[in-house]
Design a protein around this motif. Structure first.
Motif, PDB file in Angstrom:
ATOM      1  N   LEU A   1      66.651 -23.338  74.831  1.00  0.00           N
ATOM      2  CA  LEU A   1      66.010 -24.335  73.987  1.00  0.00           C
ATOM      3  C   LEU A   1      66.701 -24.433  72.634  1.00  0.00           C
ATOM      4  N   GLN A   2      66.406 -25.513  71.937  1.00  0.00           N
ATOM      5  CA  GLN A   2      66.965 -25.750  70.604  1.00  0.00           C
ATOM      6  C   GLN A   2      65.820 -26.112  69.665  1.00  0.00           C
ATOM      7  N   GLN A   3      65.797 -25.482  68.505  1.00  0.00           N
ATOM      8  CA  GLN A   3      64.765 -25.772  67.511  1.00  0.00           C
ATOM      9  C   GLN A   3      65.108 -27.072  66.796  1.00  0.00           C
ATOM     10  N   THR A   4      64.108 -27.979  66.709  1.00  0.00           N
ATOM     11  CA  THR A   4      64.360 -29.256  66.043  1.00  0.00           C
ATOM     12  C   THR A   4      63.596 -29.406  64.738  1.00  0.00           C
ATOM     13  N   SER A   5      62.403 -28.815  64.642  1.00  0.00           N
ATOM     14  CA  SER A   5      61.634 -28.930  63.409  1.00  0.00           C
ATOM     15  C   SER A   5      60.522 -27.893  63.388  1.00  0.00           C
ATOM     16  N   SER A   6      59.948 -27.721  62.208  1.00  0.00           N
ATOM     17  CA  SER A   6      58.793 -26.844  62.033  1.00  0.00           C
ATOM     18  C   SER A   6      57.765 -27.588  61.199  1.00  0.00           C
ATOM     19  N   VAL A   7      56.490 -27.349  61.500  1.00  0.00           N
ATOM     20  CA  VAL A   7      55.411 -28.017  60.780  1.00  0.00           C
ATOM     21  C   VAL A   7      54.286 -27.032  60.487  1.00  0.00           C
ATOM     22  N   ASN A   8      53.473 -27.406  59.527  1.00  0.00           N
ATOM     23  CA  ASN A   8      52.244 -26.698  59.235  1.00  0.00           C
ATOM     24  C   ASN A   8      51.223 -27.226  60.238  1.00  0.00           C
ATOM     25  N   ALA A   9      50.991 -26.489  61.335  1.00  0.00           N
ATOM     26  CA  ALA A   9      50.178 -27.004  62.434  1.00  0.00           C
ATOM     27  C   ALA A   9      48.679 -26.894  62.182  1.00  0.00           C
ATOM     28  N   ALA A  10      48.262 -25.840  61.499  1.00  0.00           N
ATOM     29  CA  ALA A  10      46.838 -25.597  61.237  1.00  0.00           C
ATOM     30  C   ALA A  10      46.747 -24.576  60.106  1.00  0.00           C
ATOM     31  N   ALA A  11      45.548 -24.251  59.705  1.00  0.00           N
ATOM     32  CA  ALA A  11      45.344 -23.353  58.570  1.00  0.00           C
ATOM     33  C   ALA A  11      46.099 -22.030  58.721  1.00  0.00           C
ATOM     34  N   ASP A  12      46.077 -21.464  59.918  1.00  0.00           N
ATOM     35  CA  ASP A  12      46.711 -20.158  60.136  1.00  0.00           C
ATOM     36  C   ASP A  12      47.932 -20.205  61.040  1.00  0.00           C
TER      37      ASP A  12
ATOM     38  N   GLU B   1      41.605 -36.610  62.236  1.00  0.00           N
ATOM     39  CA  GLU B   1      42.541 -37.729  62.235  1.00  0.00           C
ATOM     40  C   GLU B   1      43.746 -37.439  61.341  1.00  0.00           C
ATOM     41  N   GLU B   2      43.517 -36.799  60.202  1.00  0.00           N
ATOM     42  CA  GLU B   2      44.641 -36.419  59.341  1.00  0.00           C
ATOM     43  C   GLU B   2      45.545 -35.433  60.051  1.00  0.00           C
ATOM     44  N   LEU B   3      44.935 -34.501  60.753  1.00  0.00           N
ATOM     45  CA  LEU B   3      45.682 -33.500  61.493  1.00  0.00           C
ATOM     46  C   LEU B   3      46.566 -34.156  62.541  1.00  0.00           C
ATOM     47  N   VAL B   4      46.020 -35.136  63.253  1.00  0.00           N
ATOM     48  CA  VAL B   4      46.772 -35.806  64.307  1.00  0.00           C
ATOM     49  C   VAL B   4      48.011 -36.497  63.757  1.00  0.00           C
ATOM     50  N   SER B   5      47.887 -37.219  62.654  1.00  0.00           N
ATOM     51  CA  SER B   5      49.021 -37.980  62.158  1.00  0.00           C
ATOM     52  C   SER B   5      50.007 -37.132  61.362  1.00  0.00           C
ATOM     53  N   GLY B   6      49.575 -35.997  60.842  1.00  0.00           N
ATOM     54  CA  GLY B   6      50.432 -35.292  59.919  1.00  0.00           C
ATOM     55  C   GLY B   6      51.082 -34.021  60.404  1.00  0.00           C
ATOM     56  N   THR B   7      50.821 -33.599  61.625  1.00  0.00           N
ATOM     57  CA  THR B   7      51.378 -32.319  62.032  1.00  0.00           C
ATOM     58  C   THR B   7      51.998 -32.366  63.410  1.00  0.00           C
ATOM     59  N   VAL B   8      51.829 -31.296  64.119  1.00  0.00           N
ATOM     60  CA  VAL B   8      52.413 -31.115  65.439  1.00  0.00           C
ATOM     61  C   VAL B   8      52.094 -32.284  66.367  1.00  0.00           C
ATOM     62  N   LEU B   9      51.004 -32.971  66.125  1.00  0.00           N
ATOM     63  CA  LEU B   9      50.587 -34.035  67.025  1.00  0.00           C
ATOM     64  C   LEU B   9      51.351 -35.326  66.837  1.00  0.00           C
ATOM     65  N   ALA B  10      52.168 -35.426  65.817  1.00  0.00           N
ATOM     66  CA  ALA B  10      52.900 -36.664  65.573  1.00  0.00           C
ATOM     67  C   ALA B  10      53.687 -37.098  66.806  1.00  0.00           C
TER      68      ALA B  10
END
Length: 138
Positions: free
Chosen positions: A112-123, A3-12
């Motif tokens: 394409l155009q880059q809009t953002s980067s996130v920490n998606a997972a451990a690696d 659930e933390e992963l869903v709200s805080g990363t690529v899944l937003a």
């Protein structure tokens, strides 16, 4: 943890009911991230053979996977007009790491155009790519 992963990363930006195509899957992909995405959309990820128009493409890409521009161009063939490509690459120091400069060079060349980067997972690092506003609707 999921659930933390869903709200805080690529899944937003990934929501229930969206269709998500996964490209570049291999045994090094993050299974927790995949499961969290499937949970968020309420269905399984589609593979590269789908004929459906998709809302999101998850592209797992490593340096040794070939040409990034070709992979990005291939990733948008099934993408809806307002769709998003999430480019997932190994983090710095991990096998297969892709330099950020390579991504910023490849994105515009592939339309394409880059809009953002996130920490998606451990690696894995996630880079959100979209069609530029001026190029949409063409």
């Amino acid at each position: 943890m999921t659930e933390e992963l869903v709200s805080g990363t690529v899944l937003a930006g990934i929501t229930k009911g969206q269709t998500v195509q996964e490209l570049g899957y291999d045994d090094d992909c993050d299974e927790d991230l995949r499961a969290a995405i499937e949970s968020a959309i309420g269905s399984e990820l589609l593979d590269g053979d789908t004929d459906e128009v998709v809302d999101v493409v998850l592209l797992w890409f490593r340096e040794e996977d070939g040409d990034l521009i070709d992979a990005l161009v291939d990733s948008i063939t099934s993408l809806a007009d307002q769709g998003v490509v999430w480019l997932l690459t190994p983090k710095s120091g991990r096998d297969g790491h892709v330099e950020p400069e390579d991504i910023s060079d490849a994105a515009p060349t592939s339309g394409l155009q880059q809009t953002s980067s996130v920490n998606a997972a451990a690696d894995w690092q996630g880079t959100r790519l979209v069609a530029p506003r001026s190029g949409r609707g063409k």
